[in-house]
Scaffold this motif. Structure first.
Motif, PDB file in Angstrom:
ATOM      1  N   ARG A 124       0.823  -1.210   0.000  1.00 28.77           N
ATOM      2  CA  ARG A 124       0.000   0.000   0.000  1.00 28.77           C
ATOM      3  C   ARG A 124       0.857   1.260   0.000  1.00 28.77           C
ATOM      4  O   ARG A 124       0.539   2.250  -0.667  1.00 28.77           O
ATOM      5  CB  ARG A 124      -0.924  -0.005   1.219  1.00 28.77           C
ATOM      6  CG  ARG A 124      -2.185  -0.822   1.018  1.00 28.77           C
ATOM      7  CD  ARG A 124      -3.035  -0.942   2.261  1.00 28.77           C
ATOM      8  NE  ARG A 124      -3.042   0.231   3.113  1.00 28.77           N
ATOM      9  CZ  ARG A 124      -3.669   0.282   4.291  1.00 28.77           C
ATOM     10  NH1 ARG A 124      -4.324  -0.788   4.737  1.00 28.77           N
ATOM     11  NH2 ARG A 124      -3.647   1.371   5.008  1.00 28.77           N
ATOM     12  N   ALA A 127       2.335   1.787  -3.407  1.00 28.11           N
ATOM     13  CA  ALA A 127       1.269   2.187  -4.330  1.00 28.11           C
ATOM     14  C   ALA A 127       0.996   3.685  -4.200  1.00 28.11           C
ATOM     15  O   ALA A 127       0.783   4.381  -5.199  1.00 28.11           O
ATOM     16  CB  ALA A 127       0.003   1.383  -4.050  1.00 28.11           C
ATOM     17  N   LYS A 128       1.015   4.197  -2.982  1.00 28.11           N
ATOM     18  CA  LYS A 128       0.811   5.634  -2.777  1.00 28.11           C
ATOM     19  C   LYS A 128       1.966   6.439  -3.364  1.00 28.11           C
ATOM     20  O   LYS A 128       1.767   7.497  -3.971  1.00 28.11           O
ATOM     21  CB  LYS A 128       0.675   5.940  -1.281  1.00 28.11           C
ATOM     22  CG  LYS A 128      -0.669   5.568  -0.688  1.00 28.11           C
ATOM     23  CD  LYS A 128      -0.784   6.051   0.752  1.00 28.11           C
ATOM     24  CE  LYS A 128      -2.177   5.797   1.310  1.00 28.11           C
ATOM     25  NZ  LYS A 128      -2.324   6.301   2.702  1.00 28.11           N
ATOM     26  N   GLU A 130       3.731   5.695  -5.847  1.00 27.36           N
ATOM     27  CA  GLU A 130       3.733   5.601  -7.307  1.00 27.36           C
ATOM     28  C   GLU A 130       2.599   6.386  -7.953  1.00 27.36           C
ATOM     29  O   GLU A 130       2.513   6.481  -9.177  1.00 27.36           O
ATOM     30  CB  GLU A 130       3.645   4.127  -7.720  1.00 27.36           C
ATOM     31  CG  GLU A 130       4.908   3.346  -7.382  1.00 27.36           C
ATOM     32  CD  GLU A 130       4.724   1.844  -7.495  1.00 27.36           C
ATOM     33  OE1 GLU A 130       3.578   1.410  -7.782  1.00 27.36           O
ATOM     34  OE2 GLU A 130       5.701   1.112  -7.292  1.00 27.36           O
ATOM     35  N   GLU A 131       1.707   6.947  -7.134  1.00 21.18           N
ATOM     36  CA  GLU A 131       0.618   7.746  -7.692  1.00 21.18           C
ATOM     37  C   GLU A 131       1.151   9.076  -8.218  1.00 21.18           C
ATOM     38  O   GLU A 131       2.258   9.496  -7.898  1.00 21.18           O
ATOM     39  CB  GLU A 131      -0.449   7.997  -6.620  1.00 21.18           C
ATOM     40  CG  GLU A 131      -1.213   6.745  -6.212  1.00 21.18           C
ATOM     41  CD  GLU A 131      -2.270   7.045  -5.166  1.00 21.18           C
ATOM     42  OE1 GLU A 131      -2.550   8.232  -4.923  1.00 21.18           O
ATOM     43  OE2 GLU A 131      -2.810   6.088  -4.591  1.00 21.18           O
ATOM     44  N   HIS A 132       0.348   9.740  -9.037  1.00 19.34           N
ATOM     45  CA  HIS A 132       0.714  11.054  -9.581  1.00 19.34           C
ATOM     46  C   HIS A 132      -0.401  12.046  -9.267  1.00 19.34           C
ATOM     47  O   HIS A 132      -1.468  11.980  -9.869  1.00 19.34           O
ATOM     48  CB  HIS A 132       0.943  10.962 -11.092  1.00 19.34           C
ATOM     49  CG  HIS A 132       2.072  10.066 -11.467  1.00 19.34           C
ATOM     50  ND1 HIS A 132       3.391  10.421 -11.319  1.00 19.34           N
ATOM     51  CD2 HIS A 132       2.074   8.799 -11.959  1.00 19.34           C
ATOM     52  CE1 HIS A 132       4.162   9.423 -11.728  1.00 19.34           C
ATOM     53  NE2 HIS A 132       3.385   8.427 -12.115  1.00 19.34           N
ATOM     54  N   PRO A 134       2.364  11.776  -5.974  1.00 18.99           N
ATOM     55  CA  PRO A 134       2.526  10.781  -4.907  1.00 18.99           C
ATOM     56  C   PRO A 134       1.820  11.220  -3.630  1.00 18.99           C
ATOM     57  O   PRO A 134       1.610  12.408  -3.401  1.00 18.99           O
ATOM     58  CB  PRO A 134       4.047  10.732  -4.699  1.00 18.99           C
ATOM     59  CG  PRO A 134       4.623  11.303  -5.943  1.00 18.99           C
ATOM     60  CD  PRO A 134       3.647  12.331  -6.412  1.00 18.99           C
ATOM     61  N   ARG A 135       1.459  10.241  -2.822  1.00 16.57           N
ATOM     62  CA  ARG A 135       0.870  10.528  -1.512  1.00 16.57           C
ATOM     63  C   ARG A 135       1.780   9.992  -0.418  1.00 16.57           C
ATOM     64  O   ARG A 135       2.453   8.981  -0.601  1.00 16.57           O
ATOM     65  CB  ARG A 135      -0.516   9.895  -1.386  1.00 16.57           C
ATOM     66  CG  ARG A 135      -1.578  10.582  -2.220  1.00 16.57           C
ATOM     67  CD  ARG A 135      -2.952  10.063  -1.850  1.00 16.57           C
ATOM     68  NE  ARG A 135      -3.112   8.651  -2.180  1.00 16.57           N
ATOM     69  CZ  ARG A 135      -3.917   7.823  -1.522  1.00 16.57           C
ATOM     70  NH1 ARG A 135      -4.605   8.248  -0.476  1.00 16.57           N
ATOM     71  NH2 ARG A 135      -4.032   6.559  -1.896  1.00 16.57           N
ATOM     72  N   ARG A 227      -0.370  15.666   1.502  1.00 15.72           N
ATOM     73  CA  ARG A 227      -0.082  15.296   0.124  1.00 15.72           C
ATOM     74  C   ARG A 227       1.244  15.917  -0.296  1.00 15.72           C
ATOM     75  O   ARG A 227       1.521  17.075  -0.030  1.00 15.72           O
ATOM     76  CB  ARG A 227      -1.199  15.783  -0.804  1.00 15.72           C
ATOM     77  CG  ARG A 227      -0.960  15.415  -2.257  1.00 15.72           C
ATOM     78  CD  ARG A 227      -2.169  15.768  -3.100  1.00 15.72           C
ATOM     79  NE  ARG A 227      -3.270  14.864  -2.837  1.00 15.72           N
ATOM     80  CZ  ARG A 227      -3.426  13.704  -3.439  1.00 15.72           C
ATOM     81  NH1 ARG A 227      -2.546  13.287  -4.313  1.00 15.72           N
ATOM     82  NH2 ARG A 227      -4.454  12.937  -3.162  1.00 15.72           N
ATOM     83  N   ASP A 230       3.795  18.231  -5.512  1.00 19.88           N
ATOM     84  CA  ASP A 230       4.259  17.624  -6.754  1.00 19.88           C
ATOM     85  C   ASP A 230       5.298  18.482  -7.454  1.00 19.88           C
ATOM     86  O   ASP A 230       6.155  17.979  -8.170  1.00 19.88           O
ATOM     87  CB  ASP A 230       3.066  17.400  -7.689  1.00 19.88           C
ATOM     88  CG  ASP A 230       3.374  16.391  -8.781  1.00 19.88           C
ATOM     89  OD1 ASP A 230       4.036  15.396  -8.468  1.00 19.88           O
ATOM     90  OD2 ASP A 230       2.966  16.613  -9.926  1.00 19.88           O
ATOM     91  N   LYS A 238       9.981  10.502  -9.735  1.00 22.90           N
ATOM     92  CA  LYS A 238       8.689   9.834  -9.730  1.00 22.90           C
ATOM     93  C   LYS A 238       8.756   8.402 -10.249  1.00 22.90           C
ATOM     94  O   LYS A 238       7.780   7.686 -10.205  1.00 22.90           O
ATOM     95  CB  LYS A 238       7.689  10.645 -10.555  1.00 22.90           C
ATOM     96  CG  LYS A 238       7.420  12.017  -9.961  1.00 22.90           C
ATOM     97  CD  LYS A 238       6.521  12.815 -10.871  1.00 22.90           C
ATOM     98  CE  LYS A 238       6.390  14.240 -10.375  1.00 22.90           C
ATOM     99  NZ  LYS A 238       5.587  15.070 -11.274  1.00 22.90           N
TER     100      LYS A 238
END
Length: 247
Positions: A124, A127-128, A130-132, A134-135, A227, A230, A238
């Motif tokens: 998990r 996965a966060k 790797e988000e765009h 990221p979290r 958050r 970015d 990233k």
């Protein structure tokens, strides 16, 4: 009377052998039985409530709570940090020594369910990341550490460890944006979990010790509302290589 604690209310609970979930008489009834004013009882009740020793609800009245060291430690820690934020470093050092001292005992108690949960938290978290955009996987960070020690039958150790994360959040350490740091932290976490799954507690301990040193070189916060900012990340940042998690 309890030595060092002047509380008729707590003395009543102990003298009557009340356990977690047991209901106390009303304040009026206690006042008559103990021959003290309702005002004094209210003061004692509030202290007991803040310390997590009792709970007070409109319909169920006053009930004894299961013992937890967390409320007392959290209350004292947050007060200390409000006066002197540098005290978090001292508490953080204490927490590190506690984790080190109880690590092997805690790992030996983990179940298959626990290790499965640890692996899920690693997945998990990445996965966060790797988000765009990221979290920040702060919830996973907190839960991963506490899961390792969850089976210890020591409320004082668990209370201190959990209070650390409340102080961590109060200091704003759960909100910042250095991507390289986050990736390094979670690479260590993945290594710790892999070693635990493989039954190599000594290797997991070695990685834990190395991992705790990261806080000393932690970059300054640049994130808002949990958050990552970015704009602070480059395209190279990233793209991450997710560590392999043991089956």
């Amino acid at each position: 009377m309890l030595r060092g604690i002047e509380s008729d209310l707590l003395e009543y609970i102990i003298a009557n052998g009340l356990q977690a979930g047991d209901r106390l008489p009303t304040l009026e009834e206690l006042s008559a039985e103990l021959r003290i004013s309702i005002g004094k009882l209210r003061e004692q009740l509030e202290v007991a409530r803040v310390l997590g020793l009792v709970e007070v609800k409109p319909r169920t009245g006053i009930r004894v709570s299961p013992f937890s060291f967390l409320p007392a430690v959290r209350f004292s820690l947050l007060y200390a940090l409000a006066q002197n934020r540098k005290l978090f470093d001292a508490f953080s050092e204490l927490r590190n020594h506690i984790e080190f001292a109880f690590f092997h005992e805690a790992v030996a108690l983990l179940t298959n369910e626990d290790t499965a949960r640890l692996k899920l938290l690693i997945e998990r978290a990445f996965a966060k990341l790797e988000e765009h955009p990221p979290r920040i996987p702060h919830e996973e960070h907190r839960e991963l550490h506490l899961t390792i020690y969850r089976r210890l039958d020591n409320p004082f150790v668990k209370g201190l460890l959990e209070a650390y994360w409340d102080g961590y959040e109060a200091e704003g350490l759960s909100v910042f944006s250095d991507y390289d740091y986050l990736h390094e932290v979670w690479t260590y976490h993945a290594g710790i979990v892999n070693a635990i799954v493989a039954g190599n507690a000594d290797e997991a301990y070695r990685l834990l010790v190395q991992h705790t040193r990261l806080l000393q070189k932690r970059p300054k916060a640049r994130a808002l509302h949990g958050r990552v900012n970015d704009d602070a990340l480059t395209s190279e940042d990233k793209t991450i290589a997710r560590p392999t998690i043991a089956a």
